[in-house]
Motif scaffolding. Structure first.
Motif, PDB file in Angstrom:
ATOM      1  N   ASN A 128       0.975  -1.119   0.171  1.00  0.00           N
ATOM      2  CA  ASN A 128      -0.216  -0.241   0.042  1.00  0.00           C
ATOM      3  C   ASN A 128       0.783   1.286   0.029  1.00  0.00           C
ATOM      4  OD1 ASN A 128      -2.343  -1.484   0.052  1.00  0.00           O
ATOM      5  ND2 ASN A 128      -2.406  -1.389   2.410  1.00  0.00           N
ATOM      6  N   GLU A 129       1.823   1.124   0.917  1.00  0.00           N
ATOM      7  CA  GLU A 129       2.710   2.508   0.961  1.00  0.00           C
ATOM      8  C   GLU A 129       3.630   2.616  -0.419  1.00  0.00           C
ATOM      9  OE1 GLU A 129       4.026   2.456   5.491  1.00  0.00           O
ATOM     10  OE2 GLU A 129       5.199   1.406   4.318  1.00  0.00           O
ATOM     11  N   ALA A 130       3.968   1.526  -0.854  1.00  0.00           N
ATOM     12  CA  ALA A 130       4.668   1.528  -2.150  1.00  0.00           C
ATOM     13  C   ALA A 130       3.497   2.349  -3.513  1.00  0.00           C
ATOM     14  CB  ALA A 130       4.991   0.302  -2.880  1.00  0.00           C
ATOM     15  N   THR A 131       2.475   2.056  -3.466  1.00  0.00           N
ATOM     16  CA  THR A 131       1.383   2.365  -4.354  1.00  0.00           C
ATOM     17  C   THR A 131       1.076   3.900  -3.976  1.00  0.00           C
ATOM     18  OG1 THR A 131       0.103   0.362  -4.374  1.00  0.00           O
ATOM     19  CG2 THR A 131      -0.898   2.081  -4.999  1.00  0.00           C
ATOM     20  N   PHE A 132       0.961   4.358  -2.960  1.00  0.00           N
ATOM     21  CA  PHE A 132       0.931   5.884  -2.670  1.00  0.00           C
ATOM     22  C   PHE A 132       2.249   6.510  -2.863  1.00  0.00           C
ATOM     23  CE2 PHE A 132      -2.481   4.215   0.495  1.00  0.00           C
ATOM     24  CZ  PHE A 132      -3.420   4.662  -0.077  1.00  0.00           C
ATOM     25  N   ARG A 133       3.329   5.925  -2.787  1.00  0.00           N
ATOM     26  CA  ARG A 133       4.524   6.533  -3.056  1.00  0.00           C
ATOM     27  C   ARG A 133       4.801   6.612  -4.326  1.00  0.00           C
ATOM     28  NH1 ARG A 133       9.351   6.406  -0.537  1.00  0.00           N
ATOM     29  NH2 ARG A 133       8.138   7.356   1.022  1.00  0.00           N
ATOM     30  N   ARG A 134       4.355   5.908  -5.281  1.00  0.00           N
ATOM     31  CA  ARG A 134       4.289   6.153  -6.826  1.00  0.00           C
ATOM     32  C   ARG A 134       3.525   7.155  -7.348  1.00  0.00           C
ATOM     33  NH1 ARG A 134       4.686   0.552  -6.711  1.00  0.00           N
ATOM     34  NH2 ARG A 134       2.558   0.324  -6.908  1.00  0.00           N
ATOM     35  N   ALA A 135       2.391   7.328  -6.373  1.00  0.00           N
ATOM     36  CA  ALA A 135       1.657   8.278  -7.195  1.00  0.00           C
ATOM     37  C   ALA A 135       2.033   9.662  -6.587  1.00  0.00           C
ATOM     38  CB  ALA A 135      -0.032   8.040  -6.537  1.00  0.00           C
ATOM     39  N   ASN A 136       2.736   9.647  -5.391  1.00  0.00           N
ATOM     40  CA  ASN A 136       3.154  10.793  -5.133  1.00  0.00           C
ATOM     41  C   ASN A 136       4.212  11.367  -5.826  1.00  0.00           C
ATOM     42  OD1 ASN A 136       1.407  11.761  -3.076  1.00  0.00           O
ATOM     43  ND2 ASN A 136       2.546  10.646  -1.318  1.00  0.00           N
ATOM     44  N   GLU A 137       5.141  10.369  -6.412  1.00  0.00           N
ATOM     45  CA  GLU A 137       6.256  10.725  -7.216  1.00  0.00           C
ATOM     46  C   GLU A 137       5.796  11.463  -8.451  1.00  0.00           C
ATOM     47  OE1 GLU A 137       9.811  10.577  -6.778  1.00  0.00           O
ATOM     48  OE2 GLU A 137       9.332   9.811  -4.547  1.00  0.00           O
ATOM     49  N   ALA A 138       4.728  10.950  -8.911  1.00  0.00           N
ATOM     50  CA  ALA A 138       4.198  11.711 -10.202  1.00  0.00           C
ATOM     51  C   ALA A 138       3.687  12.941  -9.904  1.00  0.00           C
ATOM     52  CB  ALA A 138       3.031  10.634 -10.807  1.00  0.00           C
ATOM     53  N   LEU A 139       3.185  13.116  -8.807  1.00  0.00           N
ATOM     54  CA  LEU A 139       2.490  14.425  -8.443  1.00  0.00           C
ATOM     55  C   LEU A 139       3.939  15.106  -8.148  1.00  0.00           C
ATOM     56  CD1 LEU A 139      -0.279  13.385  -5.497  1.00  0.00           C
ATOM     57  CD2 LEU A 139      -0.478  14.644  -7.937  1.00  0.00           C
ATOM     58  N   TYR A 140       4.979  14.992  -7.443  1.00  0.00           N
ATOM     59  CA  TYR A 140       6.165  15.665  -7.153  1.00  0.00           C
ATOM     60  C   TYR A 140       6.519  16.131  -8.573  1.00  0.00           C
ATOM     61  CZ  TYR A 140      11.010  16.723  -6.128  1.00  0.00           C
ATOM     62  OH  TYR A 140      12.144  17.533  -5.959  1.00  0.00           O
ATOM     63  N   ARG A 141       6.852  15.248  -9.528  1.00  0.00           N
ATOM     64  CA  ARG A 141       7.260  15.434 -10.882  1.00  0.00           C
ATOM     65  C   ARG A 141       6.337  16.851 -11.679  1.00  0.00           C
ATOM     66  NH1 ARG A 141       8.467  10.119 -10.890  1.00  0.00           N
ATOM     67  NH2 ARG A 141       6.331   9.851 -12.215  1.00  0.00           N
ATOM     68  N   ARG A 142       5.082  16.789 -11.349  1.00  0.00           N
ATOM     69  CA  ARG A 142       4.188  17.705 -12.072  1.00  0.00           C
ATOM     70  C   ARG A 142       4.473  19.037 -11.490  1.00  0.00           C
ATOM     71  NH1 ARG A 142       2.589  19.711 -16.100  1.00  0.00           N
ATOM     72  NH2 ARG A 142       0.480  20.251 -16.229  1.00  0.00           N
ATOM     73  N   PHE A 143       4.276  18.918 -10.096  1.00  0.00           N
ATOM     74  CA  PHE A 143       4.474  20.352  -9.131  1.00  0.00           C
ATOM     75  C   PHE A 143       5.871  20.736  -9.735  1.00  0.00           C
ATOM     76  CE2 PHE A 143       1.695  18.176  -5.706  1.00  0.00           C
ATOM     77  CZ  PHE A 143       0.612  18.517  -6.535  1.00  0.00           C
ATOM     78  N   GLN A 144       6.953  20.041  -9.923  1.00  0.00           N
ATOM     79  CA  GLN A 144       8.243  20.718 -10.157  1.00  0.00           C
ATOM     80  C   GLN A 144       7.971  21.292 -11.671  1.00  0.00           C
ATOM     81  OE1 GLN A 144      10.968  17.182  -9.901  1.00  0.00           O
ATOM     82  NE2 GLN A 144      12.081  18.713  -8.602  1.00  0.00           N
ATOM     83  N   GLU A 145       7.193  20.645 -12.584  1.00  0.00           N
ATOM     84  CA  GLU A 145       7.274  21.177 -13.801  1.00  0.00           C
ATOM     85  C   GLU A 145       6.267  22.394 -13.845  1.00  0.00           C
ATOM     86  OE1 GLU A 145       5.041  17.894 -16.101  1.00  0.00           O
ATOM     87  OE2 GLU A 145       6.685  16.829 -16.053  1.00  0.00           O
ATOM     88  N   LEU A 146       5.135  22.614 -13.034  1.00  0.00           N
ATOM     89  CA  LEU A 146       4.457  23.662 -12.910  1.00  0.00           C
ATOM     90  C   LEU A 146       5.015  24.944 -11.913  1.00  0.00           C
ATOM     91  CD1 LEU A 146       0.903  21.939 -11.974  1.00  0.00           C
ATOM     92  CD2 LEU A 146       1.926  23.017 -14.141  1.00  0.00           C
ATOM     93  N   GLY A 147       6.171  24.685 -11.463  1.00  0.00           N
ATOM     94  CA  GLY A 147       6.931  25.631 -10.600  1.00  0.00           C
ATOM     95  C   GLY A 147       6.278  25.578  -9.268  1.00  0.00           C
ATOM     96  N   THR A 148       5.728  24.908  -8.945  1.00  0.00           N
ATOM     97  CA  THR A 148       4.616  24.940  -7.546  1.00  0.00           C
ATOM     98  C   THR A 148       5.618  25.616  -6.287  1.00  0.00           C
ATOM     99  OG1 THR A 148       3.217  23.274  -8.319  1.00  0.00           O
ATOM    100  CG2 THR A 148       3.276  23.767  -5.901  1.00  0.00           C
ATOM    101  N   VAL A 149       5.582  26.624  -5.538  1.00  0.00           N
ATOM    102  CA  VAL A 149       6.093  27.002  -4.682  1.00  0.00           C
ATOM    103  C   VAL A 149       5.654  26.878  -3.391  1.00  0.00           C
ATOM    104  CG1 VAL A 149       7.847  28.361  -5.921  1.00  0.00           C
ATOM    105  CG2 VAL A 149       5.708  29.510  -4.996  1.00  0.00           C
ATOM    106  N   ASP A 150       4.339  27.077  -3.318  1.00  0.00           N
ATOM    107  CA  ASP A 150       3.448  26.815  -2.204  1.00  0.00           C
ATOM    108  C   ASP A 150       3.281  25.489  -1.694  1.00  0.00           C
ATOM    109  OD1 ASP A 150       2.980  29.700  -2.271  1.00  0.00           O
ATOM    110  OD2 ASP A 150       1.214  29.542  -3.508  1.00  0.00           O
ATOM    111  N   LEU A 151       2.538  25.412  -0.675  1.00  0.00           N
ATOM    112  CA  LEU A 151       2.099  23.893  -0.327  1.00  0.00           C
ATOM    113  C   LEU A 151       1.270  23.313  -1.385  1.00  0.00           C
ATOM    114  CD1 LEU A 151       1.314  24.457   3.389  1.00  0.00           C
ATOM    115  CD2 LEU A 151       3.409  23.681   2.781  1.00  0.00           C
ATOM    116  N   ALA A 152       1.601  21.943  -1.443  1.00  0.00           N
ATOM    117  CA  ALA A 152       0.902  21.025  -2.561  1.00  0.00           C
ATOM    118  C   ALA A 152       0.156  19.871  -1.876  1.00  0.00           C
ATOM    119  CB  ALA A 152       1.911  20.933  -3.584  1.00  0.00           C
TER     120      ALA A 152
END
Length: 102
Positions: A15-39
């Motif tokens: 379960n943790e690995a599944t959520f981790r993979r999803a968060n890694e994708a979110l992290y990459r997307r937030f980086q692309e968007l230049g997110t600086v606030d809480l995400a």
């Protein structure tokens, strides 16, 4: 045949690995968007029914990820039979999975 605690540990890790993979994708997307606030990131707890989110900035998420066995969770979502809290905060906790040897 695995013991009950080994089975629980395996389910929690999956379960943790599944959520981790999803968060890694979110992290990459937030980086692309230049997110600086809480995400919003998904709670990486071992409960497959959990749908709660945690608000982190990218630096906080990077810090958690420096240790592969660390997972970010909603406070109180730890499963003490298979992990331990290594950092407790108001917005999120960090749990550590013990390393497996052998």
């Amino acid at each position: 045949m695995p013991s009950a605690s080994e089975s629980q540990s395996t389910r929690v890790a999956e379960n943790e690995a599944t959520f981790r993979r999803a968060n890694e994708a979110l992290y990459r997307r937030f980086q692309e968007l230049g997110t600086v606030d809480l995400a919003p990131f998904l709670c990486e707890c071992g409960d497959h029914r959990c749908t709660q989110t945690i608000r982190l900035n990218l630096e906080e998420y990077e810090e958690v990820r420096k240790q592969p066995g660390h997972f970010v969770i909603v406070p109180g979502h730890e499963i003490l039979e298979v992990e331990r809290v290594v950092e407790a905060g108001e917005r999120y906790d960090v749990v550590e999975k013990p390393s497996r040897t052998g």
